[in-house]
Structure formats: structure tokens, C-alpha cells
Write a protein that holds these residues in place. Structure first.
Motif, PDB file in Angstrom:
ATOM      1  N   TYR A 135       6.455   0.630  -3.965  1.00 17.96           N
ATOM      2  CA  TYR A 135       7.233   1.396  -2.983  1.00 17.96           C
ATOM      3  C   TYR A 135       6.629   1.249  -1.588  1.00 17.96           C
ATOM      4  O   TYR A 135       7.336   1.001  -0.608  1.00 17.96           O
ATOM      5  CB  TYR A 135       7.277   2.873  -3.370  1.00 17.96           C
ATOM      6  N   LEU A 136       5.313   1.428  -1.483  1.00 22.05           N
ATOM      7  CA  LEU A 136       4.657   1.362  -0.175  1.00 22.05           C
ATOM      8  C   LEU A 136       4.780  -0.035   0.433  1.00 22.05           C
ATOM      9  O   LEU A 136       5.046  -0.186   1.630  1.00 22.05           O
ATOM     10  CB  LEU A 136       3.187   1.760  -0.323  1.00 22.05           C
ATOM     11  N   PHE A 137       4.589  -1.052  -0.378  1.00 22.57           N
ATOM     12  CA  PHE A 137       4.680  -2.427   0.122  1.00 22.57           C
ATOM     13  C   PHE A 137       6.066  -2.704   0.698  1.00 22.57           C
ATOM     14  O   PHE A 137       6.216  -3.312   1.767  1.00 22.57           O
ATOM     15  CB  PHE A 137       4.348  -3.395  -1.010  1.00 22.57           C
ATOM     16  N   THR A 138       7.091  -2.237  -0.001  1.00 25.19           N
ATOM     17  CA  THR A 138       8.466  -2.433   0.478  1.00 25.19           C
ATOM     18  C   THR A 138       8.674  -1.743   1.822  1.00 25.19           C
ATOM     19  O   THR A 138       9.233  -2.324   2.761  1.00 25.19           O
ATOM     20  CB  THR A 138       9.458  -1.859  -0.547  1.00 25.19           C
ATOM     21  N   LEU A 139       8.204  -0.508   1.950  1.00 26.98           N
ATOM     22  CA  LEU A 139       8.379   0.240   3.191  1.00 26.98           C
ATOM     23  C   LEU A 139       7.608  -0.399   4.337  1.00 26.98           C
ATOM     24  O   LEU A 139       8.085  -0.442   5.478  1.00 26.98           O
ATOM     25  CB  LEU A 139       7.916   1.687   2.995  1.00 26.98           C
ATOM     26  N   ARG A 140       6.421  -0.906   4.064  1.00 32.85           N
ATOM     27  CA  ARG A 140       5.610  -1.529   5.116  1.00 32.85           C
ATOM     28  C   ARG A 140       6.249  -2.816   5.643  1.00 32.85           C
ATOM     29  O   ARG A 140       6.090  -3.164   6.821  1.00 32.85           O
ATOM     30  CB  ARG A 140       4.213  -1.845   4.582  1.00 32.85           C
ATOM     31  N   THR A 163      -5.566   2.293  -2.758  1.00 33.51           N
ATOM     32  CA  THR A 163      -4.277   1.616  -2.926  1.00 33.51           C
ATOM     33  C   THR A 163      -3.490   1.654  -1.624  1.00 33.51           C
ATOM     34  O   THR A 163      -2.900   0.651  -1.199  1.00 33.51           O
ATOM     35  CB  THR A 163      -3.463   2.266  -4.055  1.00 33.51           C
ATOM     36  N   PHE A 164      -3.481   2.839  -0.971  1.00 35.70           N
ATOM     37  CA  PHE A 164      -2.785   2.974   0.309  1.00 35.70           C
ATOM     38  C   PHE A 164      -3.353   1.979   1.322  1.00 35.70           C
ATOM     39  O   PHE A 164      -2.598   1.329   2.065  1.00 35.70           O
ATOM     40  CB  PHE A 164      -2.928   4.401   0.836  1.00 35.70           C
ATOM     41  N   TYR A 165      -4.692   1.837   1.355  1.00 40.40           N
ATOM     42  CA  TYR A 165      -5.315   0.962   2.354  1.00 40.40           C
ATOM     43  C   TYR A 165      -4.929  -0.498   2.157  1.00 40.40           C
ATOM     44  O   TYR A 165      -4.420  -1.154   3.073  1.00 40.40           O
ATOM     45  CB  TYR A 165      -6.838   1.116   2.312  1.00 40.40           C
ATOM     46  N   TRP A 166      -5.185  -1.019   0.958  1.00 43.86           N
ATOM     47  CA  TRP A 166      -4.978  -2.466   0.801  1.00 43.86           C
ATOM     48  C   TRP A 166      -3.510  -2.851   0.822  1.00 43.86           C
ATOM     49  O   TRP A 166      -3.141  -3.928   1.329  1.00 43.86           O
ATOM     50  CB  TRP A 166      -5.683  -3.007  -0.438  1.00 43.86           C
ATOM     51  N   VAL A 167      -2.636  -1.983   0.300  1.00 45.24           N
ATOM     52  CA  VAL A 167      -1.206  -2.280   0.348  1.00 45.24           C
ATOM     53  C   VAL A 167      -0.712  -2.231   1.793  1.00 45.24           C
ATOM     54  O   VAL A 167       0.099  -3.058   2.216  1.00 45.24           O
ATOM     55  CB  VAL A 167      -0.416  -1.301  -0.541  1.00 45.24           C
ATOM     56  N   SER A 168      -1.228  -1.259   2.569  1.00 50.90           N
ATOM     57  CA  SER A 168      -0.829  -1.161   3.979  1.00 50.90           C
ATOM     58  C   SER A 168      -1.280  -2.393   4.754  1.00 50.90           C
ATOM     59  O   SER A 168      -0.525  -2.952   5.559  1.00 50.90           O
ATOM     60  CB  SER A 168      -1.418   0.106   4.602  1.00 50.90           C
ATOM     61  N   GLN A 169      -2.508  -2.820   4.523  1.00 48.13           N
ATOM     62  CA  GLN A 169      -3.009  -3.997   5.248  1.00 48.13           C
ATOM     63  C   GLN A 169      -2.175  -5.236   4.922  1.00 48.13           C
ATOM     64  O   GLN A 169      -1.800  -5.999   5.806  1.00 48.13           O
ATOM     65  CB  GLN A 169      -4.472  -4.244   4.900  1.00 48.13           C
ATOM     66  N   LEU A 170      -1.865  -5.389   3.658  1.00 52.29           N
ATOM     67  CA  LEU A 170      -1.072  -6.543   3.250  1.00 52.29           C
ATOM     68  C   LEU A 170       0.374  -6.410   3.716  1.00 52.29           C
ATOM     69  O   LEU A 170       0.975  -7.365   4.223  1.00 52.29           O
ATOM     70  CB  LEU A 170      -1.124  -6.673   1.726  1.00 52.29           C
TER      71      LEU A 170
END
Length: 711
Positions: A135-140, A163-170
Motif C-alpha cells: 500500500y505504501l509503495f503504491t502511494l509513494r 518498513t515505512f523507512y525503506w519503502v518510502s526511500q524506494l
């Protein structure tokens, strides 16, 4: 809010106020950046390390505090530091800042939000725990969603910080590349909005769909792996084969036929399953007869000297069978054949993920629904194999009343049948290893039932563990353990009612190695799909609830997902499940009780209304029991309701509707209820809640107003 939260909130508020009070946002505009570009580059060339650290710290601060200007700063970094070094600075600064914003919002808000709305957010929390990274990856990846809003919303969920950090960075990397590269071309930019052309936004949207497509691809790979080694037929005889003619199977087949698919229903024994033949229908018929007998003994309460009721136990049991026969056509082969279902009587054997064999005939089908139900569980108590025990399956063959009936189990089935037999004159003893009857209900609820049982002469041995059966001089005895003390119970017949065991063996699932849950039910996902993608399961064989109405509820999802899952699938909804135990008094519940709310850490208020105060209950001579409703503190939303009393199973419907459709106690209070009815109890409990939450301050001013009007 505690002092640490207040201090942090105050610091943030001061910083934000100063930011706007000193008009610092003017430095984060495209015009200012273009006008000062050469000077900033000169400063960077003179002190590269200080410039890098300064930009990094300011960027983190702006992002962490959700201040406007992050996009302009990204352009500035590209313009000043170039593409490679600028990309590194922004990528890490933006992610660290976003993570700090995430942690700040979590510290200040999550506990409050989850405590107040935890029940409503349950499905979201479960989804984030399972697929939060997707979900986060899609939103980012999609820039139309403001990043500061994503930081806030994710902070309120159980998503892990790492999880929030690395998914946000990517996830933010693609957008960062675009903005930093645009910054290197700063002189030609007219506005920040010009960076995102419709084509570029479309590309981001496609990128945003990538994790969803990836998830779909992973699911397809898992499906292919699960079906590896099995050749899919080029054509099929049926769209769907359903195994089991109980509630779940019947509804599945009915829905499939209603949407014009070719469906075969296979039943090896009796149509209607346990509910019709050995469960709901016969037990309620027996309870009805026993209740009439009990009411005759209470004749003086209604003004009669006496009512002499004579009965033959054998005739009572035959009447039960007549009731079953009367209901039987509703679930018959003829009826379902008329509805368009191909009904086959025989033992089914699943021979592959695409085929089922019955009576020597093999049906090829793209999907199978297993609705084989459950059977009474017989615990491995020493000596039980030497006892001619009863279960809910063979109980209905009785024609002679047991003089001394021992009932193992103080759950719904054990309680219902214990009271019925006690009213027919059996000396009933309930042995329950837990400390009280109806262990899933609140203690005060269970005690109301236990009190009635004791009044009617039922012996309750709670906290007693059955250890061994033996026979001595034609006497049958059960040895129980109670805190290390041995207790012996003599009996003529024993009814085993300690639960039900799913029917998962003997028809091919073992050969296919279909996964099971630890409790023996078939493991299914939220779409009721088993570990073999072509096989679905619903009803008692799947759990988690073993009620006829939940079996029918699941059947809709199993049928629709199996037939139309290629286009759209639906997650089964267990959010509002009502149920009842048909003792006297009846116990009905929907949603949370106090026991579950405390276990889940959900804050609640309790509102009670005593049925002894209800006019109709008094007139009926049934002025006992209560209505108990749980609500969030200060709010009228129904978290759960329990009713103990006459017709509780019917009365709970209003609270079920309230929970399902989102109206609260104020709406129930504002609804006209017929007088005098038991149904009014729901309105009165709503009124009790309203009185407890009346606006005292407003009423004080109203009182003064009336006093002024009187002069």
C-alpha cells in the motif's frame, strides 16, 4: 494527553508559528531560488561540506514538520549540487524527514485514534499488517497523494518504522529523480507545477499500479505452483461442484444456479445437513415442548390453580421428527432440482483440483466448494469407548427418557439440551472443565443462566475435568478431577457436547495435501480459497464460526468468488455476527461483550436495562434478564449488545442492524416501538444511555430560563 506529548506539540506549534511569522516561506519559492541561484552556488563552491550539511538539515526539518517548500528545495538541491550528489542528499533527507514526521504523528495521535476507533479500524489494521508495504509503495509512487498526508495516515496504523523507512526511500526515488533533474535545468523552469506534465503523471500512476500488479503476479505464481503437476482440462462438464448439502452447500448451489451456471451439488447422507436433521430444527422443537411443560408447572403464576399436562416422552421425540419432516421439503432434492441445481446423492471424491468423482462418474470443473460441515467431537477420555454415549447426532433416536443424564460440556449445545431434558424430568448433571458455564459470555450473563438451571434442579459441576469412565455393578460412573480432588458421578446415559470436529477427511483433501488450521478446519484466505486455488470452503468445515447463518453468509462469498473471481473477488465480512443460545432465559449477542473488549484493549461504557422493569415482561410473567450494550466512552455507537431474557434471539436484531448500518442508540431511542412489547427493551436501554449522557451544563441554563419565565 501526557506532559511529554504536550511539550512536543508546543515546540512544533512554536516553530511553525515562527516560520510563518517571520515569512520564512518566501525563501522557498521558485522566483527567490532563481534570483539567488548564482550566489548559492558560489557559497557551495566555497564551503561544500557546510552547504551539504545545511541543505540536508533544513530539508529534514521542513519535511519532518510538514512545512511547505519541500518541492522547491528539491529543485534547489538539483540546481546547486548537480544530479548525482543532489539525488543522494534529497533521497536520504526526504526519507529521514518523512520518517520523523511519521514518528511524531504516531507519538501524538495513534494511541488516541486507535483507542477511540480501534473497532472500526480493525480491518484496515489487519490489511496494513499483511500488505502495508504494498500500500505504501503504491502511494509513494503516485505524486497526486500529498506525502505529508501519507506520513500522517501511516503513522496511525501498525506499520513498522523500518518498513515505512525503506519503502518510502524506494517509493519516492522516481519522483526525486524527476525533481532533482528538473533542478539542474532551473533556468528554463517557469513554475514548479510545470515539472509534472500529464504524461509524466500518467507514468507515475502506472508506476503506482506496479506493486498491485506485482502482487497479482505473485498470486498467480503461487497458484501455478499449487497446481503444478495437474493438467488443466481443455473443457469442463460443470462450472461448479459443491460437496455437502447443508446450509453452506445449499446456499452455494442456489446462488450458482441463480446466476445461470451449471452446478452440481453432491450429498452423501441427508439434504439439509446437521441443522435440519440433528441440530437447529430438532433441538428447537424439543425445547419448545419442554418449555410448554415447564410453563404448565408455573400455572399459579398466571392465576391458575393447576394445569395438569400428561405426556409421553416417546411421543415428544416423534413430534420432533415430524417437525423435521415438515421442514424437510425446504431443503429437498426436488426443490433444488427445480431451482436448476443438479443434485447427486452419493459419496464425493475429489480426484484432482479440477475433478470430482461420485457414483463412478467424474465431473470436470474449474472450481469446487467444500461444504462438508462438522460432526460432534468425542474427547479421548479413558473408558469412553466402553460407554454407549450420546451426541447431537444420535440423541434423536431416544424414545425412553434417561433418568440420570450426564452432560459433558457447558457450552450452547450442552446447556440447551440439559435444560430441555431436566424439564422432562431427567436428573441432569453438567460437567464443565472451565470455571463456569458459557465461558465466552460475560460472567453476569452466564450466572443468570446458571441461576435458572440451579432453580430447575440441574447439578452444575464447573471446574471439573472428566478423567475416566468405568462400570461397576451395572452402574456407570464418571471420575472427575476438581483441583486434585476426585469426584464420582453416576449416570444412566451421557451426552457428549464439548464441541464439533470439521469433516475434512475421506473425500480426497488429504491426497491433495490441502492445508488445515491448527483447530482442524480447512485453512482459507479472506476469499474462502484454500491452499489449492480451485477449491473453496465454507460453513463449519472452514470456521471460524459454526452457526447456520454464518455458513449461509460465507456461501455467498464462496460461490461468487469461485464463479467470478477472474474479474472481481470479495473478502468475506465477519464484522457483525449475531448468535443466540436458546436456553430459558435465551442469551443473544452481537459484537463485543465486556470480556472481549477487555481482551482487545478497547475502551467502552456499559449501559444496562433490567427486564424486570419492562411492562410486557411483567405481564408475560417473564420479568427477568437484561439488555446490556457496550459503546465507546461518551458516544452512542454500538460496539456490542447482549440480551438475556424472553425472545432475546429476536430482540438482538435491532442492534445487529445498528452495527451493520452505522446508526447508534440515539436513533434507536428516536424510533417508535410498539407498546407493550418486549421490543421496547431496546429503546429503554437507549434511554438509559441518554440519561447518563445528558448535557448538565445546558440543562442548568434551561432551568434558569424556565425560572426567569415564571418570574
Amino acid at each position: 494527553m501526557n506532559s511529554r506529548k504536550l511539550i512536543l506539540l508546543s515546540v512544533i506549534a512554536v516553530v511553525v508559528i515562527l516560520f510563518f511569522a517571520f515569512d520564512l516561506d518566501r525563501y522557498l519559492t521558485l522566483d527567490y531560488l532563481k534570483s539567488q541561484r548564482d550566489a548559492i552556488i558560489a557559497w557551495k563552491d566555497a564551503q561544500p561540506l557546510l552547504a551539504s550539511v545545511s541543505f540536508f538539515v533544513v530539508y529534514v526539518a521542513v519535511t519532518a514538520l510538514s512545512l511547505p517548500g519541500a518541492a522547491i528545495m528539491t529543485l534547489a538541491v538539483g540546481a546547486v549540487f548537480g544530479f548525482i550528489w543532489g539525488l543522494i542528499l534529497v533521497s536520504f533527507a526526504s526519507t529521514i524527514g518523512a520518517t520523523l514526521a511519521f514518528l511524531i504523528a504516531r507519538f501524538l495521535l495513534r494511541d488516541m485514534v486507535q483507542s477511540r476507533y480501534g473497532d472500526r479500524l480493525k480491518a484496515i489494521n489487519e490489511g496494513v499488517e499483511k500488505d502495508g508495504a504494498f500500500y505504501l509503495f503504491t502511494l509513494r509512487l503516485v505524486p497526486i497523494f500529498p506525502f505529508f498526508v501519507i506520513n500522517l495516515l501511516m503513522a496511525l496504523t501498525p506499520l513498522g518504522t523500518w518498513t515505512f523507512y525503506w519503502v518510502s526511500q524506494l517509493g519516492m526515488l522516481a519522483g526525486t529523480i524527476v525533481y532533482v533533474n528538473a533542478g539542474t535545468q532551473l533556468a528554463t523552469l517557469e513554475s514548479a507545477s510545470g515539472i509534472l506534465s500529464p504524461a509524466l503523471i500518467g507514468s507515475f500512476v502506472l508506476l503506482g499500479l506496479f506493486p498491485l500488479l506485482a502482487k497479482k503476479a505473485v498470486a498467480m505464481i503461487k497458484q501455478r505452483k499449487a497446481l503444478k503437476g495437474w493438467q488443466r482440462p481443455t473443457d469442463f462438464d460443470r462450472n461448479l461442484v459443491v460437496i455437502g448439502g447443508g446450509s453452506a452447500g445449499l446456499v452455494s448451489a442456489y446462488i450458482a444456479a441463480a446466476v445461470k451456471s451449471k452446478v452440481t451439488l453432491i450429498e452423501k447422507h441427508k439434504m439439509g445437513g446437521d441443522c435440519l436433521n440433528t441440530g437447529c430444527v430438532p433441538s428447537k422443537a424439543l425445547i419448545r415442548s419442554s418449555r410448554i411443560l415447564n410453563q404448565s408447572r408455573r400455572a399459579q403464576e398466571w392465576g391458575f390453580d393447576a394445569i395438569d399436562v400428561k405426556y409421553d416422552f416417546s411421543e415428544i421425540m416423534q413430534r420432533v421428527q415430524r417437525v423435521v419432516k415438515q421442514v424437510e421439503p425446504h431443503d429437498s432434492v426436488d426443490r433444488y432440482t427445480g431451482l436448476g441445481v443438479d443434485v447427486v446423492e452419493g459419496e464425493a471424491k475429489i480426484t484432482s483440483p479440477y475433478s470430482v468423482e461420485v457414483n463412478g462418474i467424474e465431473f470436470r470443473t474449474p472450481n469446487i466448494i467444500v461444504a462438508t460441515g462438522a460432526r460432534p467431537f468425542v474427547p479421548p477420555i479413558k473408558g469412553i469407548d466402553r460407554i454407549d454415549y450420546l451426541t447431537s447426532d444420535n440423541l434423536w433416536q431416544l424414545r425412553e427418557k434417561p433418568e440420570r443424564l450426564l452432560v459433558l460440556g457447558g457450552g450452547p449445545i450442552g446447556c440447551e439440551l440439559s435444560q430441555a431434558f431436566a424439564r422432562f424430568g431427567s436428573q441432569v448433571t453438567i460437567v464443565e472443565m472451565m470455571p463456569r458455564l458459557m465461558i465466552r459470555e460475560d460472567e453476569d450473563v452466564a450466572e443468570l443462566v446458571a441461576e435458572r438451571f440451579r432453580e430447575e434442579g440441574i447439578q452444575l459441576l464447573v471446574g471439573h475435568k472428566a478423567v475416566e469412565f468405568f462400570k461397576e455393578d451395572r452402574e456407570q460412573v464418571l471420575i472427575c478431577d476438581r483441583d486434585g480432588e476426585q469426584v464420582e458421578v453416576a449416570f444412566d446415559q451421557v451426552l457428549v457436547a464439548v464441541g464439533r470436529k470439521p469433516n475434512t477427511t475421506g473425500f480426497g483433501l488429504e491426497e491433495l495435501d490441502v492445508a488445515l488450521n491448527p483447530n482442524g478446519t480447512l485453512a482459507t484466505d479472506e476469499y474462502l480459497q484454500t491452499s489449492i486455488p480451485t477449491i473453496y470452503a465454507c460453513g463449519d468445515v472452514a470456521g471460524p464460526y459454526q452457526f447456520t447463518h454464518t455458513a449461509a453468509h460465507q456461501a455467498w462469498y464462496a460461490a461468487v468468488n469461485s464463479l467470478f473471481g477472474l474479474f472481481r473477488r470479495f473478502k468475506v465480512d465477519y464484522s457483525v455476527i449475531p448468535f443466540a443460545t436458546f436456553t430459558d432465559p435465551e442469551v443473544a449477542r452481537v459484537g463485543l461483550n465486556e470480556l472481549e473488549a477487555e481482551q482487545q484493549g478497547i475502551e467502552y461504557e456499559v449501559t444496562r436495562f433490567d427486564l424486570a422493569e419492562l411492562d410486557r415482561a411483567i405481564a408475560e410473567g417473564e420479568a427477568h434478564g437484561m439488555v446490556k450494550v457496550l459503546t465507546p466512552p461518551g458516544k452512542d455507537r454500538v460496539l456490542g449488545a447482549t440480551i438475556v431474557g424472553e425472545n432475546a434471539g429476536e430482540l438482538i436484531g435491532e442492534f445487529t442492524a445498528a452495527m451493520k448500518h452505522g446508526f447508534g442508540l440515539n436513533k434507536i431511542l428516536g424510533t417508535i416501538h410498539i407498546y407493550p412489547t418486549l421490543f421496547e427493551a431496546n429503546k429503554y436501554v437507549a434511554g438509559t444511555w441518554k440519561r447518563a449522557h445528558k448535557p448538565e451544563g445546558v440543562l442548568t441554563w434551561v432551568e434558569r430560563f424556565h425560572s426567569w419565565r415564571r418570574g
